[in-house]
Design a protein around this motif. Structure first.
Motif, mmCIF file in Angstrom:
data_model
loop_
_atom_site.group_PDB
_atom_site.id
_atom_site.type_symbol
_atom_site.label_atom_id
_atom_site.label_comp_id
_atom_site.label_asym_id
_atom_site.label_seq_id
_atom_site.Cartn_x
_atom_site.Cartn_y
_atom_site.Cartn_z
ATOM 1 N N UNK A 319 -55.667 20.684 -41.285
ATOM 2 C CA UNK A 319 -55.292 22.051 -40.932
ATOM 3 C C UNK A 319 -53.770 22.193 -41.017
ATOM 4 N N UNK A 320 -53.270 23.386 -41.320
ATOM 5 C CA UNK A 320 -51.825 23.574 -41.505
ATOM 6 C C UNK A 320 -51.050 23.543 -40.190
ATOM 7 N N UNK A 321 -49.777 23.178 -40.289
ATOM 8 C CA UNK A 321 -48.871 23.186 -39.139
ATOM 9 C C UNK A 321 -47.725 24.164 -39.424
ATOM 10 N N UNK A 322 -47.004 24.533 -38.367
ATOM 11 C CA UNK A 322 -45.869 25.441 -38.513
ATOM 12 C C UNK A 322 -44.632 24.843 -37.844
ATOM 13 N N UNK A 323 -43.491 25.049 -38.481
ATOM 14 C CA UNK A 323 -42.214 24.686 -37.871
ATOM 15 C C UNK A 323 -41.784 25.822 -36.957
ATOM 16 N N UNK A 324 -41.604 25.524 -35.668
ATOM 17 C CA UNK A 324 -41.194 26.518 -34.681
ATOM 18 C C UNK A 324 -39.749 26.215 -34.287
ATOM 19 N N UNK A 325 -38.845 27.090 -34.693
ATOM 20 C CA UNK A 325 -37.417 26.879 -34.436
ATOM 21 C C UNK A 325 -37.021 27.606 -33.156
ATOM 22 N N UNK A 326 -36.458 26.830 -32.207
ATOM 23 C CA UNK A 326 -35.977 27.405 -30.950
ATOM 24 C C UNK A 326 -34.559 26.898 -30.673
ATOM 25 N N UNK A 327 -34.182 26.900 -29.422
ATOM 26 C CA UNK A 327 -32.783 26.675 -29.083
ATOM 27 C C UNK A 327 -32.318 25.241 -28.955
ATOM 28 N N UNK A 328 -33.194 24.255 -29.193
ATOM 29 C CA UNK A 328 -32.784 22.856 -29.007
ATOM 30 C C UNK A 328 -32.148 22.259 -30.247
ATOM 31 N N UNK A 329 -31.973 23.065 -31.305
ATOM 32 C CA UNK A 329 -31.354 22.570 -32.538
ATOM 33 C C UNK A 329 -30.257 23.531 -32.989
ATOM 34 N N UNK A 330 -29.273 22.962 -33.638
ATOM 35 C CA UNK A 330 -28.218 23.781 -34.253
ATOM 36 C C UNK A 330 -27.554 22.969 -35.346
ATOM 37 N N UNK A 331 -26.739 23.620 -36.155
ATOM 38 C CA UNK A 331 -26.011 22.933 -37.220
ATOM 39 C C UNK A 331 -24.986 21.977 -36.621
ATOM 40 N N UNK A 332 -24.705 20.926 -37.368
ATOM 41 C CA UNK A 332 -23.701 19.957 -36.919
ATOM 42 C C UNK A 332 -22.354 20.656 -36.785
ATOM 43 N N UNK A 333 -21.684 20.424 -35.661
ATOM 44 C CA UNK A 333 -20.383 21.064 -35.421
ATOM 45 C C UNK A 333 -19.290 20.385 -36.230
#
Length: 333
Positions: A319-333
């Motif tokens: 069955x398919x999965x989805x990437x759920x983007x929330x606040x625990x990730x960001x671009x490298x500073x």
């Protein structure tokens, strides 16, 4: 006490339709099934299922073997129960981790027809067999190995983990840690392979120092946080193989004085209910929990009723999965 005639009258169907719902629910249309279920609930009707089972020499029971402490599996089990209810089956739940020596006893319930089928959250190579055109009434759920000995419903853990780490790479992360799960769980090895595939695809080196062994618990996430915080150089992102460990590692990193995601991005896997409420909300892979359960139960019903193609039934149902983007990730500073 209500009787079958009252159920039929309230539902607006014939007595034969109500009787068929209990004896052969797959032969009743969804529209009439919904009417009968609603009438049964309103009248609190209690059919004599023992008499039905005795007459037909069937138990109308299925056994689900699942580690019940895993919050992700609660929604999966709900999906199983919804289809079982429509099909007229009773679901028996057991946790094999509480009494691992009893697994053979549970499987003997299928051999003695105390249950008509088993949904197991772990591959059982020693017991699942194919006999010509007959497949034992066993479905493996959320676990998979090559040449799986029984029909399986799951997700592609390799591709899902690879998709998640690809996302971290797209944010500029080049030093990505991996908190693994229990070694005897096949998903651990599949998700590890997905992590490694993503790094190799991005031309990034594989480092055993960045991989810490966990056990899928919040506590193992808390413990791993200090190890990652003390690493030199420290990873800029950490892939945790389930949400519970990710939630633990976020709390542990905060205790070490680090900010998530500004200092270290964290991702999980499963998308359990708590994932969107932790601080910060967790970026993760969403597995279709209820659909996994309902698909497994539908497949088991087909096995019990002999409605399967012996040439294709052992192919895995991914069955398919989805990437759920929330606040625990960001671009490298």
């Amino acid at each position: 006490m209500a009787n079958i005639k009252e159920v039929a009258s309230l539902a607006g169907v014939s007595v034969a339709t109500v009787s068929r719902y209990f004896s052969a629910p797959e032969k009743v249309s969804k529209k009439n099934t919904d009417k009968v279920i609603k009438a049964i609930e309103q009248l609190n009707y209690k059919p004599n299922l023992l008499a039905r089972n005795f007459t037909q020499s069937r138990s109308y029971s299925i056994l689900v073997m699942a580690p019940l402490a895993n919050p992700f599996l609660l929604d999966v089990i709900q999906g199983i129960q919804e289809i079982a209810r429509i099909k007229g089956y009773t679901v028996l739940l057991v946790d094999p981790l509480e009494a691992p020596d009893d697994e053979n006893k549970y499987y003997s319930m299928l051999e003695t027809r105390l249950v008509e089928g088993i949904i197991d959250f772990k591959v059982q190579k020693r017991l699942n067999k194919k006999h010509g055109t007959r497949i034992d009434n066993i479905v493996t759920l959320c676990d998979y190995v090559e040449n799986n000995p029984s029909p399986v419903v799951t997700v592609d853990d390799v591709k899902a983990a690879e998709k998640l780490v690809d996302y971290l790479v797209s944010l500029g992360h080049r030093h990505i840690g991996c908190l693994t799960g229990l070694d005897f769980i096949h998903a651990t090895h599949h998700r590890k392979l997905g992590y490694q595939n993503a790094l190799q695809k991005a031309g990034l080196p594989l480092s055993n120092k960045l991989m810490i062994n966990g056990d899928f618990s919040v506590t193992s996430g808390l413990n791993a946080a200090k190890e990652y915080a003390d690493m030199q150089p420290r990873p800029t992102a950490i892939f945790c193989m389930n949400d519970k460990m990710a939630i633990g590692i976020i709390q542990g990193l905060k205790a070490e004085g680090l900010r998530v995601p500004e200092d270290i991005s964290v991702v999980g896997f499963d998308d359990i209910e708590f994932a969107k409420y932790c601080d910060p909300p967790l970026t993760t892979i969403r597995q279709p929990a209820k659909e996994l359960g309902s698909s497994a139960m539908k497949l088991l019903c087909n096995l019990i009723e002999g409605k399967f193609d012996p040439e294709t039934v052992l192919r895995p149902y991914f069955l398919p999965t989805d990437l759920i983007v929330r606040g625990s990730t960001c671009a490298v500073k």
